[in-house]
Design a protein around this motif. Structure first.
Motif, PDB file in Angstrom:
ATOM      1  N   SER A 104       0.616  -0.759   0.416  1.00 44.56           N
ATOM      2  CA  SER A 104       0.343   0.080  -0.312  1.00 44.56           C
ATOM      3  C   SER A 104       0.801   1.248   0.136  1.00 44.56           C
ATOM      4  O   SER A 104       2.617   1.372   0.104  1.00 44.56           O
ATOM      5  N   VAL A 105       0.443   2.747  -0.296  1.00 44.47           N
ATOM      6  CA  VAL A 105       0.936   3.603   0.324  1.00 44.47           C
ATOM      7  C   VAL A 105       1.726   3.488   1.102  1.00 44.47           C
ATOM      8  O   VAL A 105       2.935   4.182   0.732  1.00 44.47           O
ATOM      9  N   GLU A 112      -6.992   3.134  -3.257  1.00 44.44           N
ATOM     10  CA  GLU A 112      -6.552   3.778  -3.655  1.00 44.44           C
ATOM     11  C   GLU A 112      -5.383   2.373  -4.533  1.00 44.44           C
ATOM     12  O   GLU A 112      -5.043   1.598  -4.029  1.00 44.44           O
ATOM     13  N   ILE A 113      -4.143   3.257  -5.123  1.00 43.18           N
ATOM     14  CA  ILE A 113      -3.143   3.029  -6.034  1.00 43.18           C
ATOM     15  C   ILE A 113      -1.796   3.755  -4.967  1.00 43.18           C
ATOM     16  O   ILE A 113      -1.738   4.189  -6.397  1.00 43.18           O
ATOM     17  N   ALA A 133     -15.796   4.549  -7.987  1.00 44.28           N
ATOM     18  CA  ALA A 133     -14.621   4.633  -7.752  1.00 44.28           C
ATOM     19  C   ALA A 133     -13.615   4.437  -8.835  1.00 44.28           C
ATOM     20  O   ALA A 133     -12.561   4.289  -9.044  1.00 44.28           O
ATOM     21  N   LEU A 134     -14.064   2.910  -8.881  1.00 46.38           N
ATOM     22  CA  LEU A 134     -12.332   1.715  -9.362  1.00 46.38           C
ATOM     23  C   LEU A 134     -12.422   2.451 -10.478  1.00 46.38           C
ATOM     24  O   LEU A 134     -10.944   1.931 -11.184  1.00 46.38           O
ATOM     25  N   MET A 135     -13.451   2.059 -11.263  1.00 48.07           N
ATOM     26  CA  MET A 135     -13.400   2.593 -12.690  1.00 48.07           C
ATOM     27  C   MET A 135     -12.390   3.749 -13.072  1.00 48.07           C
ATOM     28  O   MET A 135     -12.091   4.003 -13.979  1.00 48.07           O
ATOM     29  N   LYS A 151      -6.939   5.436 -14.971  1.00 43.75           N
ATOM     30  CA  LYS A 151      -5.108   6.794 -14.740  1.00 43.75           C
ATOM     31  C   LYS A 151      -4.302   5.666 -15.222  1.00 43.75           C
ATOM     32  O   LYS A 151      -3.158   6.201 -15.575  1.00 43.75           O
ATOM     33  N   VAL A 152      -3.842   4.095 -14.599  1.00 45.10           N
ATOM     34  CA  VAL A 152      -3.368   3.585 -15.268  1.00 45.10           C
ATOM     35  C   VAL A 152      -3.263   2.662 -16.216  1.00 45.10           C
ATOM     36  O   VAL A 152      -2.179   2.340 -16.843  1.00 45.10           O
ATOM     37  N   PHE A 153      -3.812   2.392 -16.204  1.00 40.54           N
ATOM     38  CA  PHE A 153      -4.892   1.660 -17.716  1.00 40.54           C
ATOM     39  C   PHE A 153      -4.715   2.460 -19.133  1.00 40.54           C
ATOM     40  O   PHE A 153      -5.160   2.861 -19.257  1.00 40.54           O
ATOM     41  N   CYS A 154      -3.462   2.327 -19.622  1.00 40.93           N
ATOM     42  CA  CYS A 154      -3.971   3.448 -21.339  1.00 40.93           C
ATOM     43  C   CYS A 154      -4.508   2.974 -22.068  1.00 40.93           C
ATOM     44  O   CYS A 154      -3.522   2.623 -22.744  1.00 40.93           O
TER      45      CYS A 154
END
Length: 542
Positions: free
Chosen positions: A154-155, A190-191, A230-232, A237-240
Protein backbone atom coordinates in the motif's frame (compact mmCIF):
# COMPACT_ATOMS: atom_id res chain seq x y z
CA UNK A 1 4.42 -30.40 -45.52
CA UNK A 2 7.62 -29.10 -44.01
CA UNK A 3 10.60 -30.62 -42.28
CA UNK A 4 14.05 -29.37 -41.32
CA UNK A 5 17.29 -31.21 -40.67
CA UNK A 6 17.07 -32.95 -37.30
CA UNK A 7 13.43 -31.92 -36.83
CA UNK A 8 10.07 -33.63 -37.01
CA UNK A 9 7.75 -33.44 -39.95
CA UNK A 10 4.54 -31.65 -39.03
CA UNK A 11 2.50 -34.50 -40.51
CA UNK A 12 3.75 -36.71 -37.71
CA UNK A 13 2.61 -34.29 -35.03
CA UNK A 14 -0.99 -34.72 -33.85
CA UNK A 15 -1.11 -32.28 -30.96
CA UNK A 16 -0.99 -28.53 -31.42
CA UNK A 17 1.46 -28.01 -28.57
CA UNK A 18 3.85 -30.56 -30.09
CA UNK A 19 3.58 -28.86 -33.47
CA UNK A 20 4.26 -25.45 -31.92
CA UNK A 21 7.24 -26.88 -30.09
CA UNK A 22 8.66 -28.24 -33.34
CA UNK A 23 8.11 -24.98 -35.22
CA UNK A 24 9.69 -22.94 -32.47
CA UNK A 25 12.82 -25.10 -32.33
CA UNK A 26 13.25 -25.18 -36.08
CA UNK A 27 12.42 -21.66 -37.20
CA UNK A 28 12.10 -19.15 -34.39
CA UNK A 29 14.65 -20.21 -31.76
CA UNK A 30 17.66 -19.99 -34.15
CA UNK A 31 16.65 -16.42 -35.04
CA UNK A 32 16.20 -15.48 -31.36
CA UNK A 33 19.65 -16.82 -30.47
CA UNK A 34 21.30 -15.09 -33.45
CA UNK A 35 19.88 -11.65 -32.58
CA UNK A 36 20.02 -11.95 -28.77
CA UNK A 37 16.25 -11.83 -28.27
CA UNK A 38 16.44 -12.83 -24.59
CA UNK A 39 18.76 -9.88 -23.81
CA UNK A 40 15.95 -7.44 -24.54
CA UNK A 41 12.70 -9.41 -24.19
CA UNK A 42 11.54 -12.63 -22.54
CA UNK A 43 13.82 -15.65 -22.28
CA UNK A 44 13.73 -18.47 -24.82
CA UNK A 45 10.94 -21.02 -24.49
CA UNK A 46 11.47 -24.57 -23.24
CA UNK A 47 9.47 -27.77 -23.66
CA UNK A 48 7.70 -27.20 -20.33
CA UNK A 49 6.33 -23.88 -21.64
CA UNK A 50 4.46 -25.80 -24.35
CA UNK A 51 3.52 -28.85 -22.27
CA UNK A 52 2.34 -27.29 -19.01
CA UNK A 53 -1.30 -26.90 -18.03
CA UNK A 54 -3.00 -23.50 -18.26
CA UNK A 55 -1.93 -21.23 -15.39
CA UNK A 56 -3.85 -18.50 -13.57
CA UNK A 57 -1.97 -15.60 -11.95
CA UNK A 58 -3.79 -14.04 -8.97
CA UNK A 59 -2.56 -10.55 -8.04
CA UNK A 60 -3.87 -7.75 -5.85
CA UNK A 61 -3.14 -5.53 -2.89
CA UNK A 62 -2.73 -6.89 0.62
CA UNK A 63 -5.89 -8.32 2.19
CA UNK A 64 -8.00 -8.24 -0.98
CA UNK A 65 -8.85 -11.94 -0.63
CA UNK A 66 -6.36 -13.58 -3.03
CA UNK A 67 -5.67 -16.70 -0.96
CA UNK A 68 -9.31 -16.86 0.19
CA UNK A 69 -10.49 -16.80 -3.43
CA UNK A 70 -8.08 -19.61 -4.31
CA UNK A 71 -9.43 -21.63 -1.39
CA UNK A 72 -12.96 -20.95 -2.67
CA UNK A 73 -11.94 -22.20 -6.12
CA UNK A 74 -10.18 -25.35 -4.86
CA UNK A 75 -12.57 -25.94 -1.94
CA UNK A 76 -9.60 -26.68 0.29
CA UNK A 77 -6.55 -24.97 1.72
CA UNK A 78 -3.14 -25.59 0.22
CA UNK A 79 -0.07 -26.37 2.38
CA UNK A 80 1.56 -23.21 3.71
CA UNK A 81 -1.43 -20.94 3.04
CA UNK A 82 -2.45 -18.52 5.74
CA UNK A 83 -5.48 -16.23 5.76
CA UNK A 84 -5.69 -13.33 8.17
CA UNK A 85 -4.83 -9.68 8.75
CA UNK A 86 -2.29 -8.25 6.33
CA UNK A 87 0.37 -9.16 5.44
CA UNK A 88 -0.05 -12.94 5.22
CA UNK A 89 1.08 -14.27 1.83
CA UNK A 90 4.71 -13.13 1.42
CA UNK A 91 5.77 -15.62 -1.27
CA UNK A 92 4.98 -16.55 -4.84
CA UNK A 93 3.32 -19.97 -4.66
CA UNK A 94 2.65 -22.17 -7.70
CA UNK A 95 -0.23 -24.49 -6.77
CA UNK A 96 -0.10 -27.56 -9.03
CA UNK A 97 -1.58 -31.04 -9.09
CA UNK A 98 0.24 -33.89 -7.45
CA UNK A 99 -0.83 -37.24 -6.05
CA UNK A 100 1.20 -36.63 -2.88
CA UNK A 101 0.83 -33.35 -0.99
CA UNK A 102 4.13 -31.49 -0.63
CA UNK A 103 6.18 -28.33 -1.13
CA UNK A 104 9.13 -27.77 -3.51
CA UNK A 105 11.28 -24.70 -2.88
CA UNK A 106 12.31 -22.15 -5.49
CA UNK A 107 15.97 -23.08 -5.93
CA UNK A 108 14.97 -26.66 -6.72
CA UNK A 109 12.26 -25.54 -9.16
CA UNK A 110 14.77 -23.68 -11.33
CA UNK A 111 16.59 -26.94 -12.14
CA UNK A 112 13.46 -29.04 -12.74
CA UNK A 113 12.99 -29.42 -16.50
CA UNK A 114 9.41 -30.64 -16.01
CA UNK A 115 8.32 -27.32 -14.52
CA UNK A 116 8.05 -24.07 -16.54
CA UNK A 117 10.08 -22.08 -13.97
CA UNK A 118 13.70 -22.67 -14.99
CA UNK A 119 14.04 -19.16 -16.42
CA UNK A 120 13.26 -17.52 -13.06
CA UNK A 121 16.80 -18.01 -11.72
CA UNK A 122 18.07 -14.58 -12.97
CA UNK A 123 15.77 -12.86 -10.45
CA UNK A 124 18.18 -13.91 -7.72
CA UNK A 125 18.36 -15.85 -4.49
CA UNK A 126 16.18 -13.42 -2.54
CA UNK A 127 13.29 -14.07 -4.90
CA UNK A 128 13.88 -17.85 -5.08
CA UNK A 129 13.79 -18.00 -1.28
CA UNK A 130 10.26 -16.58 -1.54
CA UNK A 131 9.10 -18.83 -4.34
CA UNK A 132 7.67 -22.32 -3.90
CA UNK A 133 5.53 -24.92 -5.63
CA UNK A 134 2.81 -26.77 -3.75
CA UNK A 135 1.60 -30.16 -4.97
CA UNK A 136 -1.99 -30.95 -4.06
CA UNK A 137 -4.32 -33.84 -5.00
CA UNK A 138 -7.21 -31.68 -6.15
CA UNK A 139 -9.51 -32.29 -9.12
CA UNK A 140 -9.52 -28.64 -10.24
CA UNK A 141 -5.70 -28.74 -10.42
CA UNK A 142 -5.84 -31.68 -12.81
CA UNK A 143 -6.69 -29.15 -15.52
CA UNK A 144 -5.13 -25.85 -14.38
CA UNK A 145 -2.42 -24.48 -12.10
CA UNK A 146 -2.69 -21.33 -9.94
CA UNK A 147 -0.02 -18.80 -8.97
CA UNK A 148 -0.65 -17.03 -5.65
CA UNK A 149 1.34 -13.82 -5.17
CA UNK A 150 2.40 -11.53 -2.31
CA UNK A 151 0.09 -8.58 -1.68
CA UNK A 152 0.98 -5.39 -3.52
CA UNK A 153 2.26 -2.89 -0.97
CA UNK A 154 0.00 0.00 0.00
CA UNK A 155 0.96 3.69 -0.11
CA UNK A 156 2.14 3.64 3.51
CA UNK A 157 4.57 0.79 2.84
CA UNK A 158 5.89 1.81 -0.56
CA UNK A 159 9.41 2.50 0.79
CA UNK A 160 9.84 -1.09 2.00
CA UNK A 161 12.25 -3.02 -0.23
CA UNK A 162 11.44 -6.60 -1.20
CA UNK A 163 15.01 -7.41 -2.21
CA UNK A 164 14.02 -8.32 -5.78
CA UNK A 165 12.30 -6.64 -8.74
CA UNK A 166 8.63 -7.38 -7.97
CA UNK A 167 7.14 -5.80 -11.14
CA UNK A 168 9.66 -7.69 -13.31
CA UNK A 169 8.65 -11.00 -11.72
CA UNK A 170 4.97 -10.15 -12.28
CA UNK A 171 5.78 -9.33 -15.92
CA UNK A 172 7.48 -12.73 -16.38
CA UNK A 173 4.50 -14.60 -14.99
CA UNK A 174 2.04 -12.46 -17.00
CA UNK A 175 3.81 -13.49 -20.21
CA UNK A 176 3.60 -17.20 -19.33
CA UNK A 177 0.11 -17.61 -17.83
CA UNK A 178 -3.27 -18.01 -19.54
CA UNK A 179 -5.34 -15.81 -17.24
CA UNK A 180 -4.54 -12.91 -14.90
CA UNK A 181 -7.02 -12.13 -12.12
CA UNK A 182 -6.50 -8.70 -10.56
CA UNK A 183 -8.38 -8.54 -7.25
CA UNK A 184 -9.53 -5.22 -5.80
CA UNK A 185 -11.17 -4.60 -2.43
CA UNK A 186 -14.29 -2.49 -2.06
CA UNK A 187 -12.60 -0.78 0.90
CA UNK A 188 -9.14 -0.32 -0.70
CA UNK A 189 -9.36 1.68 -3.89
CA UNK A 190 -6.16 3.72 -3.59
CA UNK A 191 -3.53 3.10 -6.27
CA UNK A 192 -0.10 2.89 -4.62
CA UNK A 193 3.20 3.31 -6.46
CA UNK A 194 3.84 -0.44 -6.47
CA UNK A 195 0.27 -1.11 -7.62
CA UNK A 196 0.77 1.30 -10.51
CA UNK A 197 4.12 -0.31 -11.44
CA UNK A 198 2.53 -3.76 -11.26
CA UNK A 199 -0.26 -2.76 -13.62
CA UNK A 200 2.34 -1.32 -16.00
CA UNK A 201 4.09 -4.70 -15.87
CA UNK A 202 0.88 -6.32 -17.14
CA UNK A 203 0.81 -4.21 -20.31
CA UNK A 204 0.79 -6.25 -23.48
CA UNK A 205 -1.27 -8.95 -21.74
CA UNK A 206 -4.57 -7.10 -21.39
CA UNK A 207 -6.36 -9.90 -23.26
CA UNK A 208 -5.58 -12.24 -20.33
CA UNK A 209 -6.61 -9.76 -17.62
CA UNK A 210 -9.80 -9.99 -15.58
CA UNK A 211 -10.41 -7.36 -12.87
CA UNK A 212 -12.50 -8.49 -9.88
CA UNK A 213 -14.08 -6.19 -7.28
CA UNK A 214 -14.06 -8.58 -4.32
CA UNK A 215 -15.89 -8.39 -0.98
CA UNK A 216 -18.74 -6.54 -2.68
CA UNK A 217 -21.27 -8.06 -0.26
CA UNK A 218 -19.91 -5.82 2.51
CA UNK A 219 -21.50 -2.67 1.04
CA UNK A 220 -25.10 -1.86 0.16
CA UNK A 221 -26.34 -1.13 -3.36
CA UNK A 222 -25.90 2.63 -3.21
CA UNK A 223 -22.39 2.43 -1.83
CA UNK A 224 -21.47 -0.35 -4.28
CA UNK A 225 -22.40 1.92 -7.19
CA UNK A 226 -20.07 4.61 -5.85
CA UNK A 227 -17.26 2.11 -5.18
CA UNK A 228 -17.58 0.70 -8.70
CA UNK A 229 -17.37 4.17 -10.23
CA UNK A 230 -14.35 5.10 -8.11
CA UNK A 231 -12.58 1.87 -9.08
CA UNK A 232 -13.19 2.46 -12.79
CA UNK A 233 -11.85 6.00 -12.45
CA UNK A 234 -8.72 4.78 -10.59
CA UNK A 235 -8.01 2.03 -13.10
CA UNK A 236 -8.53 4.45 -15.98
CA UNK A 237 -5.55 6.46 -14.77
CA UNK A 238 -3.13 3.53 -14.97
CA UNK A 239 -4.53 1.43 -17.85
CA UNK A 240 -3.80 3.32 -21.04
CA UNK A 241 -6.41 1.60 -23.20
CA UNK A 242 -9.19 3.20 -25.25
CA UNK A 243 -11.74 0.57 -24.20
CA UNK A 244 -13.19 0.27 -20.71
CA UNK A 245 -12.03 -2.70 -18.65
CA UNK A 246 -14.71 -5.10 -17.51
CA UNK A 247 -14.85 -5.42 -13.74
CA UNK A 248 -16.44 -8.54 -12.25
CA UNK A 249 -18.31 -7.85 -9.00
CA UNK A 250 -18.75 -10.47 -6.30
CA UNK A 251 -17.62 -12.01 -3.05
CA UNK A 252 -15.44 -15.06 -3.54
CA UNK A 253 -15.46 -16.95 -0.26
CA UNK A 254 -17.61 -19.60 1.41
CA UNK A 255 -19.06 -17.48 4.21
CA UNK A 256 -22.68 -16.26 4.01
CA UNK A 257 -23.17 -12.96 2.18
CA UNK A 258 -23.48 -10.07 4.60
CA UNK A 259 -25.71 -7.99 2.35
CA UNK A 260 -27.93 -9.75 -0.14
CA UNK A 261 -29.21 -6.72 -2.07
CA UNK A 262 -27.22 -7.71 -5.15
CA UNK A 263 -27.30 -11.51 -4.75
CA UNK A 264 -28.42 -12.19 -8.32
CA UNK A 265 -25.81 -9.84 -9.80
CA UNK A 266 -22.99 -11.49 -7.83
CA UNK A 267 -24.03 -14.94 -9.03
CA UNK A 268 -24.20 -13.89 -12.68
CA UNK A 269 -20.78 -12.26 -12.41
CA UNK A 270 -19.34 -15.39 -10.77
CA UNK A 271 -20.79 -17.60 -13.50
CA UNK A 272 -19.23 -15.42 -16.22
CA UNK A 273 -15.83 -15.37 -14.51
CA UNK A 274 -15.82 -19.11 -13.79
CA UNK A 275 -17.00 -19.95 -17.31
CA UNK A 276 -13.86 -18.31 -18.66
CA UNK A 277 -11.70 -20.25 -16.20
CA UNK A 278 -13.46 -23.52 -17.04
CA UNK A 279 -12.69 -23.02 -20.75
CA UNK A 280 -8.97 -22.33 -20.24
CA UNK A 281 -7.83 -25.90 -21.09
CA UNK A 282 -9.88 -25.82 -24.30
CA UNK A 283 -8.37 -22.46 -25.29
CA UNK A 284 -4.84 -23.25 -24.10
CA UNK A 285 -3.56 -24.37 -27.52
CA UNK A 286 -4.96 -21.21 -29.12
CA UNK A 287 -3.31 -19.05 -26.45
CA UNK A 288 0.07 -20.71 -27.05
CA UNK A 289 -0.36 -20.21 -30.77
CA UNK A 290 -1.19 -16.52 -30.27
CA UNK A 291 1.79 -16.01 -27.97
CA UNK A 292 4.12 -17.66 -30.47
CA UNK A 293 2.82 -15.48 -33.31
CA UNK A 294 3.15 -12.36 -31.14
CA UNK A 295 6.72 -13.35 -30.35
CA UNK A 296 7.55 -14.05 -34.01
CA UNK A 297 6.06 -10.79 -35.25
CA UNK A 298 8.15 -8.60 -32.94
CA UNK A 299 10.46 -6.55 -35.18
CA UNK A 300 13.53 -7.29 -33.04
CA UNK A 301 15.75 -8.65 -35.83
CA UNK A 302 15.20 -5.58 -38.02
CA UNK A 303 16.00 -3.20 -35.14
CA UNK A 304 19.23 -5.00 -34.24
CA UNK A 305 20.42 -5.24 -37.86
CA UNK A 306 19.64 -1.53 -38.43
CA UNK A 307 21.72 -0.57 -35.39
CA UNK A 308 24.50 -2.80 -36.73
CA UNK A 309 24.45 -0.95 -40.08
CA UNK A 310 24.70 2.50 -38.46
CA UNK A 311 27.38 1.61 -35.90
CA UNK A 312 31.03 2.47 -36.85
CA UNK A 313 33.60 -0.30 -36.68
CA UNK A 314 36.24 1.44 -34.57
CA UNK A 315 36.12 5.17 -33.97
CA UNK A 316 33.56 7.20 -31.97
CA UNK A 317 31.52 4.16 -31.01
CA UNK A 318 30.36 5.52 -27.66
CA UNK A 319 29.18 8.81 -29.15
CA UNK A 320 27.40 7.02 -31.99
CA UNK A 321 25.83 4.63 -29.50
CA UNK A 322 24.31 7.54 -27.56
CA UNK A 323 23.09 9.14 -30.80
CA UNK A 324 21.46 5.92 -32.00
CA UNK A 325 19.69 5.40 -28.69
CA UNK A 326 18.40 8.96 -28.77
CA UNK A 327 17.28 8.56 -32.41
CA UNK A 328 15.59 5.18 -31.81
CA UNK A 329 12.09 6.56 -32.61
CA UNK A 330 13.42 7.72 -35.99
CA UNK A 331 14.99 4.30 -36.57
CA UNK A 332 11.64 2.68 -35.77
CA UNK A 333 9.93 4.89 -38.35
CA UNK A 334 12.55 4.09 -40.97
CA UNK A 335 12.26 0.32 -40.44
CA UNK A 336 8.48 0.62 -40.53
CA UNK A 337 8.56 2.27 -43.95
CA UNK A 338 11.29 0.07 -45.45
CA UNK A 339 9.88 -3.32 -44.45
CA UNK A 340 6.15 -2.43 -44.16
CA UNK A 341 5.96 -3.49 -40.52
CA UNK A 342 3.02 -2.48 -38.34
CA UNK A 343 3.76 -0.05 -35.46
CA UNK A 344 2.21 -2.57 -33.06
CA UNK A 345 4.99 -5.07 -33.85
CA UNK A 346 7.70 -2.85 -32.31
CA UNK A 347 8.74 -3.15 -28.65
CA UNK A 348 8.17 -0.19 -26.33
CA UNK A 349 10.62 2.49 -27.43
CA UNK A 350 11.44 3.89 -23.97
CA UNK A 351 12.07 0.43 -22.54
CA UNK A 352 14.25 -0.50 -25.53
CA UNK A 353 16.30 2.69 -25.10
CA UNK A 354 16.85 1.88 -21.43
CA UNK A 355 18.06 -1.65 -22.25
CA UNK A 356 20.35 -0.46 -25.04
CA UNK A 357 22.17 1.88 -22.63
CA UNK A 358 23.81 -1.10 -20.90
CA UNK A 359 24.46 -3.11 -24.07
CA UNK A 360 27.85 -3.41 -25.83
CA UNK A 361 26.32 -2.92 -29.32
CA UNK A 362 28.07 -5.96 -30.78
CA UNK A 363 25.16 -6.75 -33.07
CA UNK A 364 24.74 -8.88 -36.18
CA UNK A 365 23.31 -7.93 -39.56
CA UNK A 366 20.34 -9.36 -41.42
CA UNK A 367 20.54 -13.05 -42.26
CA UNK A 368 18.14 -13.75 -45.18
CA UNK A 369 17.90 -17.48 -44.46
CA UNK A 370 16.64 -16.93 -40.90
CA UNK A 371 14.18 -14.25 -42.02
CA UNK A 372 12.90 -16.52 -44.79
CA UNK A 373 12.21 -19.21 -42.20
CA UNK A 374 10.36 -16.66 -40.08
CA UNK A 375 8.20 -15.59 -43.03
CA UNK A 376 7.40 -19.22 -43.81
CA UNK A 377 6.42 -19.77 -40.18
CA UNK A 378 4.01 -16.82 -40.16
CA UNK A 379 2.58 -17.17 -43.66
CA UNK A 380 2.44 -20.94 -44.23
CA UNK A 381 3.17 -23.13 -41.22
CA UNK A 382 0.71 -21.50 -38.82
CA UNK A 383 -2.11 -22.00 -41.34
CA UNK A 384 -1.35 -25.72 -41.43
CA UNK A 385 -1.93 -25.92 -37.68
CA UNK A 386 -5.53 -24.73 -37.87
CA UNK A 387 -7.01 -28.21 -38.68
CA UNK A 388 -5.22 -29.59 -35.62
CA UNK A 389 -6.60 -26.74 -33.55
CA UNK A 390 -10.14 -27.43 -34.72
CA UNK A 391 -9.63 -31.12 -33.96
CA UNK A 392 -8.79 -30.27 -30.34
CA UNK A 393 -11.81 -27.97 -30.12
CA UNK A 394 -14.04 -30.87 -31.22
CA UNK A 395 -13.01 -32.60 -27.98
CA UNK A 396 -13.92 -29.50 -25.96
CA UNK A 397 -16.12 -31.30 -23.43
CA UNK A 398 -13.19 -33.44 -22.33
CA UNK A 399 -10.98 -30.37 -21.83
CA UNK A 400 -13.17 -28.36 -19.44
CA UNK A 401 -12.04 -27.80 -15.86
CA UNK A 402 -13.80 -30.23 -13.52
CA UNK A 403 -14.13 -30.32 -9.74
CA UNK A 404 -14.73 -27.70 -7.08
CA UNK A 405 -17.32 -25.07 -8.10
CA UNK A 406 -17.32 -26.48 -11.66
CA UNK A 407 -19.10 -29.69 -10.60
CA UNK A 408 -22.85 -30.06 -11.11
CA UNK A 409 -23.69 -26.45 -10.34
CA UNK A 410 -26.98 -26.44 -12.24
CA UNK A 411 -29.40 -28.88 -10.63
CA UNK A 412 -32.71 -29.35 -8.90
CA UNK A 413 -34.81 -26.28 -8.04
CA UNK A 414 -31.84 -24.01 -8.78
CA UNK A 415 -32.14 -24.46 -12.53
CA UNK A 416 -34.63 -22.12 -14.18
CA UNK A 417 -37.30 -23.84 -16.23
CA UNK A 418 -36.35 -27.35 -15.12
CA UNK A 419 -36.90 -27.58 -11.37
CA UNK A 420 -36.42 -31.31 -10.92
CA UNK A 421 -33.53 -32.72 -12.92
CA UNK A 422 -33.01 -36.43 -12.36
CA UNK A 423 -29.54 -37.92 -12.27
CA UNK A 424 -28.14 -41.39 -12.35
CA UNK A 425 -27.08 -43.23 -9.23
CA UNK A 426 -24.52 -41.68 -6.93
CA UNK A 427 -22.59 -44.89 -6.93
CA UNK A 428 -21.64 -44.68 -3.26
CA UNK A 429 -25.24 -44.92 -2.08
CA UNK A 430 -25.55 -48.37 -3.61
CA UNK A 431 -22.97 -49.81 -1.23
CA UNK A 432 -23.75 -51.23 2.19
CA UNK A 433 -22.71 -49.17 5.19
CA UNK A 434 -23.25 -50.01 8.85
CA UNK A 435 -21.61 -46.77 9.93
CA UNK A 436 -23.50 -44.31 12.09
CA UNK A 437 -25.18 -41.53 10.15
CA UNK A 438 -23.12 -38.42 10.86
CA UNK A 439 -26.18 -36.15 10.47
CA UNK A 440 -28.08 -37.83 13.33
CA UNK A 441 -26.94 -35.41 16.03
CA UNK A 442 -28.33 -32.40 14.15
CA UNK A 443 -31.50 -34.03 12.81
CA UNK A 444 -33.86 -32.73 15.55
CA UNK A 445 -32.85 -29.17 14.69
CA UNK A 446 -33.60 -29.72 11.00
CA UNK A 447 -36.81 -31.66 11.72
CA UNK A 448 -38.25 -28.54 13.34
CA UNK A 449 -37.53 -26.49 10.21
CA UNK A 450 -38.77 -29.32 7.98
CA UNK A 451 -42.21 -29.57 9.60
CA UNK A 452 -42.59 -25.78 9.80
CA UNK A 453 -42.39 -25.78 5.98
CA UNK A 454 -45.57 -27.94 5.83
CA UNK A 455 -44.48 -31.11 4.01
CA UNK A 456 -47.03 -32.99 1.88
CA UNK A 457 -47.12 -36.73 2.49
CA UNK A 458 -43.81 -36.53 4.33
CA UNK A 459 -41.93 -34.63 1.60
CA UNK A 460 -41.12 -31.05 0.65
CA UNK A 461 -41.22 -29.89 -2.95
CA UNK A 462 -38.29 -28.14 -4.57
CA UNK A 463 -40.13 -24.80 -4.47
CA UNK A 464 -40.55 -24.93 -0.68
CA UNK A 465 -37.01 -26.14 -0.04
CA UNK A 466 -35.48 -23.54 -2.35
CA UNK A 467 -36.68 -20.60 -0.26
CA UNK A 468 -35.18 -21.98 2.93
CA UNK A 469 -31.91 -23.02 1.31
CA UNK A 470 -31.43 -19.61 -0.29
CA UNK A 471 -31.96 -17.95 3.10
CA UNK A 472 -28.72 -19.61 4.26
CA UNK A 473 -26.94 -17.40 1.64
CA UNK A 474 -24.41 -19.62 -0.16
CA UNK A 475 -24.29 -19.03 -3.95
CA UNK A 476 -26.96 -20.78 -6.02
CA UNK A 477 -24.24 -22.79 -7.79
CA UNK A 478 -23.28 -24.32 -4.42
CA UNK A 479 -26.93 -24.89 -3.43
CA UNK A 480 -27.50 -26.69 -6.74
CA UNK A 481 -24.72 -29.15 -5.95
CA UNK A 482 -26.08 -29.64 -2.42
CA UNK A 483 -29.54 -30.37 -3.84
CA UNK A 484 -28.06 -32.97 -6.19
CA UNK A 485 -26.33 -34.72 -3.27
CA UNK A 486 -29.26 -34.47 -0.85
CA UNK A 487 -31.95 -35.75 -3.26
CA UNK A 488 -30.69 -39.31 -2.84
CA UNK A 489 -33.71 -41.05 -4.41
CA UNK A 490 -33.86 -38.51 -7.29
CA UNK A 491 -37.60 -37.86 -6.99
CA UNK A 492 -37.29 -34.06 -7.04
CA UNK A 493 -38.43 -33.81 -3.41
CA UNK A 494 -36.80 -34.08 0.03
CA UNK A 495 -38.04 -36.15 2.96
CA UNK A 496 -37.00 -35.39 6.56
CA UNK A 497 -33.69 -37.30 6.28
CA UNK A 498 -32.76 -35.77 2.94
CA UNK A 499 -33.66 -32.31 4.29
CA UNK A 500 -31.39 -32.83 7.30
CA UNK A 501 -28.63 -33.98 4.95
CA UNK A 502 -29.04 -30.80 2.88
CA UNK A 503 -28.76 -28.69 6.03
CA UNK A 504 -25.64 -30.56 7.12
CA UNK A 505 -23.97 -30.04 3.73
CA UNK A 506 -24.77 -26.31 3.83
CA UNK A 507 -23.12 -26.04 7.25
CA UNK A 508 -20.03 -27.90 5.98
CA UNK A 509 -19.76 -25.57 3.00
CA UNK A 510 -20.18 -22.42 5.10
CA UNK A 511 -17.34 -23.60 7.32
CA UNK A 512 -15.07 -23.49 4.26
CA UNK A 513 -14.86 -27.21 3.44
CA UNK A 514 -15.39 -28.67 -0.01
CA UNK A 515 -18.39 -30.72 -1.10
CA UNK A 516 -17.89 -34.35 -2.14
CA UNK A 517 -18.26 -35.27 -5.82
CA UNK A 518 -20.40 -38.26 -4.80
CA UNK A 519 -22.20 -38.84 -1.53
CA UNK A 520 -19.99 -40.88 0.88
CA UNK A 521 -21.56 -43.95 2.47
CA UNK A 522 -21.59 -42.40 5.97
CA UNK A 523 -23.71 -39.51 4.70
CA UNK A 524 -26.37 -41.65 2.99
CA UNK A 525 -29.61 -41.53 5.09
CA UNK A 526 -30.29 -44.86 6.84
CA UNK A 527 -33.59 -45.42 5.02
CA UNK A 528 -31.82 -45.07 1.65
CA UNK A 529 -29.08 -47.59 2.32
CA UNK A 530 -29.38 -50.82 0.36
CA UNK A 531 -28.35 -53.88 2.31
CA UNK A 532 -26.48 -56.69 0.68
CA UNK A 533 -28.21 -59.31 2.80
CA UNK A 534 -31.63 -58.26 1.49
CA UNK A 535 -30.33 -58.69 -2.04
CA UNK A 536 -28.93 -62.11 -1.18
CA UNK A 537 -32.21 -63.24 0.41
CA UNK A 538 -34.12 -62.21 -2.70
CA UNK A 539 -31.83 -64.25 -4.92
CA UNK A 540 -32.16 -67.29 -2.61
CA UNK A 541 -35.97 -67.09 -2.70
CA UNK A 542 -35.92 -66.92 -6.48
Amino acid sequence: MFSNRGGKCLKEVHIVSEALKTLYRQKLLPLEKYYGFSDFHSSSLEDADFDNKPMILVVGQCSTGKTTSIRYLLEQEYPGSRIGPEPTTDSFTAIMHGEIEGIIHGNTLTVDSNKPFRKLSPFGTTFLNRFQCVHLPNRVLESISIIDTPGILSVAKRKISRGYDFPAVIRWFAEHVDRIILLCDAHKLEISDEFSHTIMALRGNEDKLRVVLNKADMVDSQELMRVYGALMWSLGKVFCTPEVLRVYIGSFWSSPMRMTDNWKLFEQEEQDLFAGIQNLPRNSALRKLNDLVKRAQLAHAYIISSLKEDMPLVFCREKKKRDLIYDLPIIYSRIQQRYQISPGDFPDCAKMQEQLMSHDFKFKGLKPKLLAGLDELLNTDIAKLMPLLRQEEDQADKLLVQGGPFLGSHSGPFTEGNPFNHYGSNGESDHVSDEEWVVSKDKPKYDEIFYNLSPHEGKLSGIKVKGWMMSTRPPSSVLGRIWKLADVDHDGMLDDEEFALAGHLIEVKLEGFGLPHELPAQLVPPSKRQRKNSGTEKRDND
